[in-house]
Design a protein around this motif. Sequence first.
Motif, PDB file in Angstrom:
ATOM      1  N   PHE A 306       0.761  -1.303   0.092  1.00  0.00           N
ATOM      2  CA  PHE A 306      -0.052  -0.048  -0.122  1.00  0.00           C
ATOM      3  C   PHE A 306       0.922   1.231  -0.019  1.00  0.00           C
ATOM      4  O   PHE A 306       0.655   2.337   0.500  1.00  0.00           O
ATOM      5  N   GLU A 307       1.917   1.332  -0.839  1.00  0.00           N
ATOM      6  CA  GLU A 307       2.909   2.465  -0.865  1.00  0.00           C
ATOM      7  C   GLU A 307       3.497   2.571   0.342  1.00  0.00           C
ATOM      8  O   GLU A 307       4.017   3.791   0.458  1.00  0.00           O
ATOM      9  N   LYS A 308       3.532   2.008   1.477  1.00  0.00           N
ATOM     10  CA  LYS A 308       4.237   2.237   2.675  1.00  0.00           C
ATOM     11  C   LYS A 308       5.092   0.971   2.918  1.00  0.00           C
ATOM     12  O   LYS A 308       5.001  -0.399   2.727  1.00  0.00           O
ATOM     13  N   SER A 309       6.452   1.541   3.486  1.00  0.00           N
ATOM     14  CA  SER A 309       7.412   0.578   3.827  1.00  0.00           C
ATOM     15  C   SER A 309       7.891   0.109   5.140  1.00  0.00           C
ATOM     16  O   SER A 309       7.604   0.866   6.018  1.00  0.00           O
ATOM     17  N   PHE A 310       8.234  -1.121   5.211  1.00  0.00           N
ATOM     18  CA  PHE A 310       8.311  -1.573   6.842  1.00  0.00           C
ATOM     19  C   PHE A 310       9.443  -2.542   6.638  1.00  0.00           C
ATOM     20  O   PHE A 310      10.038  -2.912   5.840  1.00  0.00           O
ATOM     21  N   LYS A 311      10.148  -2.777   7.858  1.00  0.00           N
ATOM     22  CA  LYS A 311      11.270  -3.559   8.253  1.00  0.00           C
ATOM     23  C   LYS A 311      10.478  -5.096   8.310  1.00  0.00           C
ATOM     24  O   LYS A 311       8.924  -4.951   8.273  1.00  0.00           O
ATOM     25  N   TYR A 312      11.049  -6.016   8.564  1.00  0.00           N
ATOM     26  CA  TYR A 312      10.273  -7.273   8.712  1.00  0.00           C
ATOM     27  C   TYR A 312       9.890  -7.654  10.048  1.00  0.00           C
ATOM     28  O   TYR A 312       8.783  -8.029  10.379  1.00  0.00           O
ATOM     29  N   SER A 313      10.838  -8.064  11.001  1.00  0.00           N
ATOM     30  CA  SER A 313      10.368  -8.570  12.300  1.00  0.00           C
ATOM     31  C   SER A 313      11.608  -8.182  13.260  1.00  0.00           C
ATOM     32  O   SER A 313      12.770  -7.882  12.895  1.00  0.00           O
ATOM     33  N   SER A 314      11.122  -8.613  14.463  1.00  0.00           N
ATOM     34  CA  SER A 314      11.836  -7.980  15.443  1.00  0.00           C
ATOM     35  C   SER A 314      13.121  -9.006  15.735  1.00  0.00           C
ATOM     36  O   SER A 314      14.037  -8.700  16.655  1.00  0.00           O
ATOM     37  N   TYR A 341      10.580  11.532  11.892  1.00  0.00           N
ATOM     38  CA  TYR A 341      10.056  10.868  13.361  1.00  0.00           C
ATOM     39  C   TYR A 341      10.807   9.302  12.991  1.00  0.00           C
ATOM     40  O   TYR A 341      10.918   8.993  11.972  1.00  0.00           O
ATOM     41  N   ASP A 342      10.718   8.801  14.151  1.00  0.00           N
ATOM     42  CA  ASP A 342      11.364   7.349  14.023  1.00  0.00           C
ATOM     43  C   ASP A 342      10.335   6.542  13.555  1.00  0.00           C
ATOM     44  O   ASP A 342       9.168   6.502  13.875  1.00  0.00           O
ATOM     45  N   ASN A 343      10.496   5.980  12.365  1.00  0.00           N
ATOM     46  CA  ASN A 343       9.562   5.382  11.656  1.00  0.00           C
ATOM     47  C   ASN A 343       9.830   3.856  11.358  1.00  0.00           C
ATOM     48  O   ASN A 343       9.499   3.002  10.494  1.00  0.00           O
ATOM     49  N   TYR A 344      10.847   3.273  12.290  1.00  0.00           N
ATOM     50  CA  TYR A 344      11.215   1.913  12.200  1.00  0.00           C
ATOM     51  C   TYR A 344      10.193   1.113  12.729  1.00  0.00           C
ATOM     52  O   TYR A 344       9.855   0.739  13.865  1.00  0.00           O
ATOM     53  N   VAL A 345       9.245   0.430  11.811  1.00  0.00           N
ATOM     54  CA  VAL A 345       8.105  -0.397  12.160  1.00  0.00           C
ATOM     55  C   VAL A 345       8.198  -1.748  11.542  1.00  0.00           C
ATOM     56  O   VAL A 345       8.440  -1.834  10.115  1.00  0.00           O
ATOM     57  N   ASN A 346       8.011  -2.970  12.350  1.00  0.00           N
ATOM     58  CA  ASN A 346       8.121  -4.188  11.635  1.00  0.00           C
ATOM     59  C   ASN A 346       6.838  -4.568  11.201  1.00  0.00           C
ATOM     60  O   ASN A 346       5.842  -4.356  11.920  1.00  0.00           O
ATOM     61  N   PHE A 347       6.747  -5.148   9.945  1.00  0.00           N
ATOM     62  CA  PHE A 347       5.870  -5.653   9.431  1.00  0.00           C
ATOM     63  C   PHE A 347       4.985  -6.745   9.918  1.00  0.00           C
ATOM     64  O   PHE A 347       3.611  -6.958  10.018  1.00  0.00           O
ATOM     65  N   GLU A 348       5.719  -7.561  10.716  1.00  0.00           N
ATOM     66  CA  GLU A 348       5.143  -8.597  11.626  1.00  0.00           C
ATOM     67  C   GLU A 348       4.396  -8.258  12.534  1.00  0.00           C
ATOM     68  O   GLU A 348       3.078  -8.672  12.725  1.00  0.00           O
ATOM     69  N   THR A 349       4.681  -6.909  13.125  1.00  0.00           N
ATOM     70  CA  THR A 349       3.666  -6.419  14.063  1.00  0.00           C
ATOM     71  C   THR A 349       2.654  -5.868  13.514  1.00  0.00           C
ATOM     72  O   THR A 349       1.354  -5.917  14.228  1.00  0.00           O
ATOM     73  N   ILE A 350       2.553  -5.264  12.610  1.00  0.00           N
ATOM     74  CA  ILE A 350       1.383  -4.762  11.656  1.00  0.00           C
ATOM     75  C   ILE A 350       0.526  -6.008  11.230  1.00  0.00           C
ATOM     76  O   ILE A 350      -0.729  -5.705  11.551  1.00  0.00           O
ATOM     77  N   LEU A 351       0.899  -6.887  10.808  1.00  0.00           N
ATOM     78  CA  LEU A 351       0.091  -8.063  10.779  1.00  0.00           C
ATOM     79  C   LEU A 351      -0.458  -8.654  11.857  1.00  0.00           C
ATOM     80  O   LEU A 351      -1.595  -9.070  12.059  1.00  0.00           O
TER      81      LEU A 351
END
Length: 456
Positions: A306-314, A341-351
């Motif tokens: 959805f045009e947004k980028s994330f890291k993968y997993s902790s 701003y700090d934008n380090y977000v893991n995609f696993e957490t989003i899911l």
Amino acid sequence: MVRYFNRLGEKLAKYEKLFIIYQFEDINGKPDLDFGELGKVYLGSPDLEKLNSETIRKAKELLNLNSTELAKEIPINSTNLADKGYTNGFKFIANKVPILTNEVKDYLLKYADLEEKDKKELEELSDNLTNNPILPLNYIAEFAKGDKKLAVLRADVDNLGLIFSDGLRRYTISRIATLSRMLDLFFTGYISILINKVSEDYTWKEFGNTSLKTDLIYTVYAGGDDLFLIGPYNLILDFAVELRRKFYKYTANNTDFGISGGIPIVGSKVSLEYMAKISEEMESISKSTIFTKNKQNYLKDAITIFEKSFKYSSEIKGYNTYNQRIFGNKELSKLYKKPQYDNYVNFETILRISNEIAKYMERKDISRALAYRLLSLHRVYVSEDGKIDPVIYPKIFYQIGRNVKNESVRNSLEEWLLRKGYSYGEDSISKENLIRNLDVILSIALMKTRGGKKDG
């Protein structure tokens, strides 16, 4: 030519085991690939019954595909073409595709909302199950949860040129060849094992059915350092995280080996050309994304949806040293648009958050109407660059208080969005980053709880 490659592709995909025979002499039997003076290639089925015995006797090399069975020598006068152990080499190819079986056909006819023409096509395909017909993409989408959509995963290893030129320290042909082979082994050999495992786990988890013995991910290609996969959208989302975790372990937890990719979610009738184009664009976004956490910059090794980028997993700890060593943190900020701003977000957490909200929706603790209201608030009060208008907080509080009757669910939503954010295990996401990514979270939750709507 297209028909020729279609036949070749089907042959590669339909068998778990194949044999490649390289031959330079003119012999009876039409080769599958003819390179003139450079040689000919014959692809044999597992029992080799259809191959000419002269082809086998005169073969310069017999390679076993996706099997490591070898022989000490090739039998010269063997009349039994089904003899095992005659190959003198092996090669892995990622040829996993969903195959139509009786169990798959029965499931689709019983549970899928198929049009009459689709049912007729399915019956026609199942008339010849002995040839292992490949399941078309529109039927693969029927295994998605909720919305019957597909997702594409297109990805490759980051900074591979730098890894080869700068990462080997002592630069020798042997080291280059070993690194190249080991990367290819992951993307041609292990990827097939991973697809098989996640498909089996998925059918058990979602359908409680272990008889649906087919891989649910279609391998367009995988090898070298990249891949292009298609499957039910929710399975691909989970697969992307699992793939990165396995590659992290495969590379001895070395974060210099990152993977960047894109995941577009599309209708089941979208052309492969469009899938390739949009997934390439999203992969490029991942390649140019810079993440910030505790004043440290992280580049690439990202997944875009959805045009947004994330890291993968902790589980993946540390950062890619090449970018910092070559550019430095200050130069990175100049070369790439540094977030405010700090934008380090893991995609696993989003899911994980999406799954929890989807469960609340399935239990009717959260209505779909509330999810759409929250999405509307996000569109109005969160800008494209991530700036949050504080007005959104009382509006979220009002919507939750008015529409969520279950006290436990209401407390959870308020905790995530208005107080401390979301935490699970070693990972956490602030309430600000949760609100910034609320569009992705709710979009996935809404798709998972939609009543099987089809969309071409």
